[in-house]
Structure formats: structure tokens, C-alpha cells
Motif scaffolding. Structure first.
Motif, PDB file in Angstrom:
ATOM      1  N   SER A   1       3.662   6.958  -1.287  1.00 39.84           N
ATOM      2  CA  SER A   1       2.573   7.799  -0.804  1.00 39.84           C
ATOM      3  C   SER A   1       2.883   8.315   0.588  1.00 39.84           C
ATOM      4  O   SER A   1       3.444   7.599   1.432  1.00 39.84           O
ATOM      5  N   ALA A   2       2.499   9.567   0.854  1.00 35.77           N
ATOM      6  CA  ALA A   2       2.706  10.166   2.173  1.00 35.77           C
ATOM      7  C   ALA A   2       1.589   9.823   3.143  1.00 35.77           C
ATOM      8  O   ALA A   2       1.709  10.054   4.347  1.00 35.77           O
ATOM      9  N   SER A   3       0.487   9.270   2.654  1.00 35.93           N
ATOM     10  CA  SER A   3      -0.682   9.052   3.512  1.00 35.93           C
ATOM     11  C   SER A   3      -0.512   7.864   4.452  1.00 35.93           C
ATOM     12  O   SER A   3      -1.137   7.815   5.508  1.00 35.93           O
ATOM     13  N   ARG A   4       0.323   6.875   4.103  1.00 37.47           N
ATOM     14  CA  ARG A   4       0.495   5.683   4.932  1.00 37.47           C
ATOM     15  C   ARG A   4       1.988   5.376   5.085  1.00 37.47           C
ATOM     16  O   ARG A   4       2.490   4.383   4.534  1.00 37.47           O
TER      17      ARG A   4
ATOM     18  N   TYR B   1      12.128   2.096   6.988  1.00 40.21           N
ATOM     19  CA  TYR B   1      11.009   2.823   6.394  1.00 40.21           C
ATOM     20  C   TYR B   1      11.481   3.466   5.088  1.00 40.21           C
ATOM     21  O   TYR B   1      12.517   4.148   5.061  1.00 40.21           O
ATOM     22  N   LEU B   2      10.740   3.231   4.040  1.00 35.08           N
ATOM     23  CA  LEU B   2      11.093   3.771   2.723  1.00 35.08           C
ATOM     24  C   LEU B   2      10.536   5.178   2.555  1.00 35.08           C
ATOM     25  O   LEU B   2       9.326   5.401   2.709  1.00 35.08           O
ATOM     26  N   GLY B   3      11.402   6.115   2.238  1.00 34.02           N
ATOM     27  CA  GLY B   3      10.971   7.458   1.876  1.00 34.02           C
ATOM     28  C   GLY B   3      10.354   8.259   2.992  1.00 34.02           C
ATOM     29  O   GLY B   3       9.715   9.277   2.731  1.00 34.02           O
TER      30      GLY B   3
ATOM     31  N   ARG C   1       0.845  -1.192   0.000  1.00 38.10           N
ATOM     32  CA  ARG C   1       0.000   0.000   0.000  1.00 38.10           C
ATOM     33  C   ARG C   1       0.883   1.246   0.000  1.00 38.10           C
ATOM     34  O   ARG C   1       1.877   1.308   0.711  1.00 38.10           O
ATOM     35  N   GLY C   2       0.464   2.225  -0.767  1.00 37.52           N
ATOM     36  CA  GLY C   2       1.255   3.449  -0.852  1.00 37.52           C
ATOM     37  C   GLY C   2       2.371   3.383  -1.872  1.00 37.52           C
ATOM     38  O   GLY C   2       3.204   4.287  -1.948  1.00 37.52           O
ATOM     39  N   MET C   3       2.413   2.311  -2.684  1.00 31.72           N
ATOM     40  CA  MET C   3       3.432   2.164  -3.724  1.00 31.72           C
ATOM     41  C   MET C   3       2.779   2.165  -5.094  1.00 31.72           C
ATOM     42  O   MET C   3       1.792   1.464  -5.304  1.00 31.72           O
ATOM     43  N   ARG C   4       3.362   2.908  -6.016  1.00 29.34           N
ATOM     44  CA  ARG C   4       2.951   2.858  -7.411  1.00 29.34           C
ATOM     45  C   ARG C   4       4.204   2.827  -8.268  1.00 29.34           C
ATOM     46  O   ARG C   4       5.247   3.367  -7.885  1.00 29.34           O
TER      47      ARG C   4
ATOM     48  N   GLY D   1       9.895  11.934  -5.005  1.00 29.10           N
ATOM     49  CA  GLY D   1      10.352  11.524  -6.332  1.00 29.10           C
ATOM     50  C   GLY D   1      10.096  10.052  -6.603  1.00 29.10           C
ATOM     51  O   GLY D   1       9.126   9.466  -6.102  1.00 29.10           O
ATOM     52  N   LEU D   2      10.958   9.458  -7.406  1.00 28.30           N
ATOM     53  CA  LEU D   2      10.875   8.042  -7.726  1.00 28.30           C
ATOM     54  C   LEU D   2      12.117   7.339  -7.191  1.00 28.30           C
ATOM     55  O   LEU D   2      13.235   7.846  -7.333  1.00 28.30           O
ATOM     56  N   LEU D   3      11.915   6.166  -6.576  1.00 36.36           N
ATOM     57  CA  LEU D   3      12.993   5.379  -5.996  1.00 36.36           C
ATOM     58  C   LEU D   3      13.098   4.068  -6.754  1.00 36.36           C
ATOM     59  O   LEU D   3      12.126   3.317  -6.870  1.00 36.36           O
TER      60      LEU D   3
END
Length: 645
Positions: free
Chosen positions: A36-39, A173-175, A20-23, A186-188
Motif C-alpha cells: 500500500s502507498a498510504s503507509r 523499506y519495501l516498495g 499494515r499495508g500488505m495484502r 505490482g506484486l513482490l
């Protein structure tokens, strides 16, 4: 540790799909995760999943990161990753960046109660919407950062990285740092921990070091994973493909792997980093030509220049004969040319649009003197504040017919055709060079010409050429026109071609072949018997012969006081349209579109009724392709639309 790469990013991707929170996004042909910053907690996992046999962070290690950072406000910090204890808000190990620096954070227990140390690498520019690969090597008090395999930045600090940093009950924790503030926007693509070694030699052997990989998640690899069955892709991804209507957008490394859909041509194109490659295109063929717009002009029109001002629109500058009111500028509005600006001119012959950096110019060739008896042509500059052209520089000319602008070795030149001075047609035409210090054009070279009408600049490989159309030497129109080549800082004679009242040169390419067409206007020689018709005369097309290193005649076409050629393409077909102006009896003469037929050369395809036709311009909009012709005998020019099938 066995010194295997520990892929932090892959560990965050569950086997059944994305967290969740990954695209997944694809930019410039490279895929990365958008977080995503929401989760923020959903983008974490226990450190024990990486540190299976030992709950201590390695004392010496490298961190490899591949990312694409967006341009952000100067004071904003964003976290690439953190390692944090569950019961504490402090960061055990972390990496964060600002637009011009990178910070490596770690927790040291040497002092009472512990202390967070920050190692700062200044002058690290990441926020440029480009992919970058970073290698951070840590060993005791020494910290080394390599960005895109450039020269390493070395920092030595007082507090060494701890020899025994416990990661028990800690999570990666990522990002983020477990909060919404400071989330990586950005993109990782890659986040790898390599214990015990400097990873720089393992990364910097790659051809494209900006996206060099040690280990990346399967979903980000070049070929998407497909399930065994014929279902949809297991890992769907998104790309920042932009669908553009109208003019061709730029294609640079920044747009690499992006698509452009040309609605008018019904074609899909892919940017390879320098050019647009056709992926799918409906090939149009010219069916017929229809009258589209009758443009009433201030007076008879001697020339047209169609151009686009970025972020403003498509314009047409028409060179009108009578002053006042002079010439006019028209803007393409709702599918038609609409009057935009009047510009005082004196029997204007032609316009030339050109740019120098961000500066936009429009030069007019004036044929007659002004009210004060002064004779000069004028360069106008586009004022963004006033949204119109204003006078920039006046240059003394002599019955000027044409301007040509060009760039050689990064320098901008402007060449004027001087037709005559009084009754003397054998005078110098002048090439001016832009002086960036003064911001003015200054004389660079003079070239003798005879009643000249036109300059045509072109390049072939590394060589630059300038062709002049000589029309009349005072006694005859049967004279040589010349092609010059740029050598050692000036133009030198390359080839002379016999012409008959030459009024225009048009260079064009068909495949790898280079052609040069001359418009011959009339045949007159005071010392010879008059021909039955001065104006029914062949105009000629020449082709470059590489072996002979010269242009040789390819084809003759019967024309009637031809004053202009215009080359254009529709789909895979190539065309030439000629401006026939007078047949010896009437100015109402058909101008002709010739189609390229390969071995047959150019063959007449369409006959277009024109009146004193002086100039043709081809242009394209989102709605289609057009031809614009000017009449030197009536205050009416016409826009014709090319109907395709």
C-alpha cells in the motif's frame, strides 16, 4: 557474514500476521505481496535485524527479486526496495525500475560529502503483467543483471560499490523510499540479499526460473500455513479470480490458476495454462426442445452462419434466395436475433465467417449472376469504424454453393465449391491462399468436382484433410465424394466414398474417436430404373480406422433428402441433428435429433417439425443452448431452445 541468504521480505512480515499495508494476492498460481502507498513507513524495519553481527553492508553480494510489475506510463519510476538512514532523505542502497530499464542505486563516500551512484540496465522489460526473477550480482566496479536466467547484462562503472558502507541507524523499506511517490504497484514475491556470492547458479537450476526461489516468506509458499485448531487460515490471501458469464474465455499462461464460472452450465473451471479443467460442474441432460423465436427473413434461407465478433456480439448471417433485398445479418440483442444489416447477394447459398489476425471477414457463396450478367462471390470485411461489413474482394465463381476457411502451417486458405457452369457439373472447385503482401486471396490449387455442394476441413493429429461432397455428375447422383490430405504444399487424394447426391459432410469427435457423417439428398441415375422414392435414402456415418488408415462405415440412418448434419453436445451427451427437406411428397418433414448411445450408435431422440429444412446451426449464449434452422421453402427460420435438466 556466514553467506546465508538474508530474506528482506520475510523480515518485514511480523510473526503474528501481515504488516499494515500488505495484502497477499495469487496470480497465475503464484502468490505475492501487494504493498500500500498510504503507509510507506509501515513497510520498513531496522537494518540491524538482518545485520546482527556487523553493521557494514557486504562489499560483494547478490540481490534476488521475484516480482510481477503492472503496465505503467513510460516515465514512471517505482522502487522495489530502499535502504535509508533515518535522518537523511538519501538512499544508501536501492533498486527501482521504469518500464524499459532497471536502476541500482548506492551511496559512495569517496567524494566530499558523499555521492549517489546510479547503475542503469537498459532494455529490461518488466512491465508486462508477468512474473519475473531478477538476479543482480555486485562486485566492485562490475554489476551484472540476469532476468529470468537469460544472458546476463554486464555494466562496469567508474565508481565501485563501497568496501565499507555503514548501515548503522538505517532501515529497509519495501516498495518505496519512505514516500508515497514511486511506490511499487505490482506484486513482490521474493527479495533476498546473498552476501559474497553470485546467486545466478543457485537460481537458474529451477524448472520454472521465472518464479525460482532462494527464500520466500511462509505466507507466500504454495501451501498456506494452517493453525493447530480448526480456525480459518492464519494468512488469508486474495486471488484475481474472475467470474465470467457467457462464452468461454481464453486460457493461456497469463490466466493460469484462474477460475471461470459458467453460469449456463453451472460449472466451475480452472485454467491450467492451456485448457479449462472442470472442477465442479452440474451435468445437464437434454430434456426437450421448445420453439423460441420465429425469425421472418427477406426470403427463403439457404444457409446460416452464427459467429461472434469480439467486443461486439453474437451474429447470424442468413443466405437468402431472392435479390433484392438480398441477404441479412442479425445481431443477438436481449435474447433474440434482431435485424442488423442487409447485404446484396444473388441467390446466396451460404456464408463463412473467418479471421486473419485482427481482420474479420465474411464470405458469401452466390449461386446466380448479378444484374450485369457477372457471376462472382464476395468477401466482406468488418469495418470497426462503421460497425458493419463492407465489400473487400470479389472472386469469380460458378454457381457457388459453399466456402470453407482454414489454416495450415500458419497460412490461411479459402476454398469455394463451384456447383456447375451452365449445364456442365464436372468443373473445378478452387482453393485460394491469402497473400499477406497484397492482402488478397490468390488461386493456389484447383480440384475437379461434380456438382459439388460442400467442403469440410478437419485435422487429425498433424494431418490436414479436406472433404468434398459431390452431388451430381450430369447423369447420376450415385458418385464418389472424395477426401483429400495435405501433403507437400497441396491436397492429394486420400479416400473416395460412394455417396448419393451428397450435400454435406460433418466431422466430429466423441472421446478419441473421429467420425465423418454424409448427408445424402437423393438417388437418381438416368441409366437405371427409377426407385420408388428418390428421397428416402440412407445417410451414413463413417469412423476413422487408425489401423487401416481410412474411414469405414459405422452406421446408416434413414433420411429424407438430407441436406445438412450438425453435431452438438449437452453436458456429457453428444447429438447429431439432420436437416430432412423433402420426403417425395411434402416439404413438411420432421428433422431428427439423434443421441449418441455408445455401442448402439446414434438413436433417434427428438422429432422436430420443419419445412424444407436446409441448414442447422447450434450455438450457446449465457442464457442457454439453441438450435437455429433455415427453411429453403418459406421466408421463416426458427430458433429452438434446448431445455435441460
Amino acid at each position: 557474514t556466514d553467506l546465508r541468504p538474508l530474506d528482506i521480505l520475510s523480515e518485514a512480515v511480523p510473526p503474528e500476521g501481515l504488516a499494515r499495508g500488505m495484502r497477499v494476492f495469487q496470480v497465475q498460481g503464484v502468490r505475492g505481496f501487494q504493498l500500500s502507498a498510504s503507509r510507506p513507513r509501515a513497510l520498513g524495519f531496522p537494518a540491524s535485524r538482518l545485520f546482527i553481527h556487523c553493521d557494514r553492508f557486504p562489499e560483494e553480494f547478490s540481490i534476488i527479486v521475484t516480482l510481477r510489475a503492472l503496465r505503467r506510463p513510460a516515465k514512471r519510476n517505482e522502487y522495489i526496495f530502499t535502504l535509508m538512514l533515518e535522518e537523511s532523505p538519501g538512499v544508501l542502497v536501492g533498486l527501482r525500475y521504469a518500464p524499459d530499464k532497471l536502476h541500482f542505486l548506492f551511496w559512495s563516500s569517496e567524494r566530499s560529502g558523499g555521492w549517489q551512484t546510479r547503475v542503469t540496465f537498459p532494455n529490461v522489460s518488466l512491465s508486462d503483467n508477468q512474473w519475473h526473477t531478477l538476479v543482480l550480482a555486485v562486485s566492485g566496479q562490475s554489476f551484472s543483471l540476469t532476468v529470468d536466467c537469460s544472458v546476463p547484462k554486464d555494466v562496469v562503472v567508474e565508481t565501485p560499490f563501497p568496501a565499507s558502507l555503514s548501515v548503522r541507524r538505517a532501515s529497509f523499506y519495501l516498495g518505496n523510499r519512505r514516500r508515497r511517490k514511486g511506490v511499487f504497484t505490482g506484486l513482490l514475491r521474493q527479495l533476498v540479499l546473498l552476501p559474497g556470492a553470485d546467486a545466478t547458479p543457485r537460481i537458474c537450476h529451477a524448472v520454472n526460473f521465472k518464479v525460482a526461489t532462494l527464500s520466500i516468506p511462509t505466507v507466500l509458499q504454495d501451501v498456506p500455513v494452517k493453525p493447530v485448531s480448526n480456525e480459518v487460515l492464519k494468512y488469508p490471501y486474495e486471488t484475481d479470480m474472475k467470474v465470467t458469464l457467457g462464452a468461454r474465455p481464453r486460457c493461456t499462461k497469463q490466466e493460469k490458476a484462474q477460475f471461470w464460472f459458467n453460469a449456463s452450465r453451472r460449472g466451475l473451471y480452472l485454467c491450467n495454462g492451456s485448457t479449462w479443467l472442470s472442477m465442479l460442474e452440474a451435468q445437464h441432460r437434454l430434456d426437450y426442445v421448445e420453439e423460441y423465436q420465429n425469425l421472418v427473413t427477406n426470403s427463403e434461407t439457404m444457409g446460416i452462419e452464427v459467429f461472434t465478433i469480439p467486443k461486439v456480439g453474437l451474429f447470424a448471417a442468413v443466405a437468402n434466395r431472392i435479390t433484392p433485398p438480398g441477404s441479412a445479418l442479425y445481431r443477438w440483442t436481449d435474447g433474440k436475433f434482431v435485424h442488423y444489416q442487409n447485404i446484396p447477394t444473388y441467390q446466396a447459398q451460404s456464408w463463412k465467417y473467418f479471421t486473419i489476425g485482427k481482420k474479420i471477414f465474411l464470405a458469401v457463396a452466390n449461386f446466380e449472376q448479378n444484374e450485369r450478367g457477372q457471376e462472382f462471390s464476395v468477401i466482406y470485411k468488418w469495418s470497426r469504424r462503421k460497425a458493419k461489413f463492407i465489400t473487400y474482394q470479389r472472386i469469380t465463381t460458378h454457381s457457388a454453393r459453399d466456402w470453407e476457411a482454414f489454416v495450415i502451417d500458419g497460412e490461411t486458405f479459402l476454398a469455394v465449391v463451384n456447383h456447375r457452369e451452365g449445364n456442365n457439373h464436372n468443373i473445378d472447385s478452387v482453393i485460394y491462399r491469402w497473400n499477406p503482401r497484397t492482402g488478397l486471396f490468390e488461386t493456389n490449387q484447383t480440384i475437379p468436382t461434380s456438382g459439388a455442394y460442400d467442403w469440410e476441413f478437419f485435422t487429425i493429429g498433424p494431418y490436414s484433410f479436406l472433404a468434398v461432397a459431390n452431388t451430381f455428375n450430369g447423369t447420376s447422383t450415385k458418385i464418389y465424394s472424395h477426401i483429400y490430405i495435405w501433403l507437400s504444399g497441396s491436397f492429394k487424394l486420400f479416400q473416395s466414398i460412394l455417396t448419393f447426391g451428397a450435400a454435406d459432410w460433418e466431422v466430429f469427435h466423441i472421446g478419441d474417436r473421429v467420425f465423418l457423417a454424409v448427408a445424402n439428398s437423393h438417388s437418381y441415375d438416368s441409366g437405371m430404373p427409377a426407385p420408388s422414392n428418390f428421397y428416402a435414402i440412407n445417410s451414413s456415418i463413417y469412423e476413422l480406422n487408425i489401423t487401416a488408415q481410412m474411414f469405414v462405415k459405422f452406421q446408416d440412418l434413414l433420411t429424407y433428402s438430407a441436406l445438412d448434419w450438425e453435431f452438438f453436445s449437452v453436458g456429457d451427451d453428444s447429438f447429431l441433428v439432420v436437416a430432412n427437406s423433402f420426403d417425395g411428397f411434402t416439404f413438411s418433414v420432421n428433422s431428427i435429433i439423434y443421441r449418441w448411445q455408445g455401442y448402439e450408435g446414434f438413436v433417434a431422440a427428438h422429432h422436430l417439425p420443419t419445412v424444407g429444412c436446409r441448414d442447422w446451426e447450434a450455438f450457446h449464449t449465457a442464457e442457454g443452448s439453441y438450435l437455429f434452422y433455415s427453411s429453403a421453402k418459406e421466408p421463416l427460420s426458427k430458433v429452438l431452445k434446448l431445455k435441460t435438466t
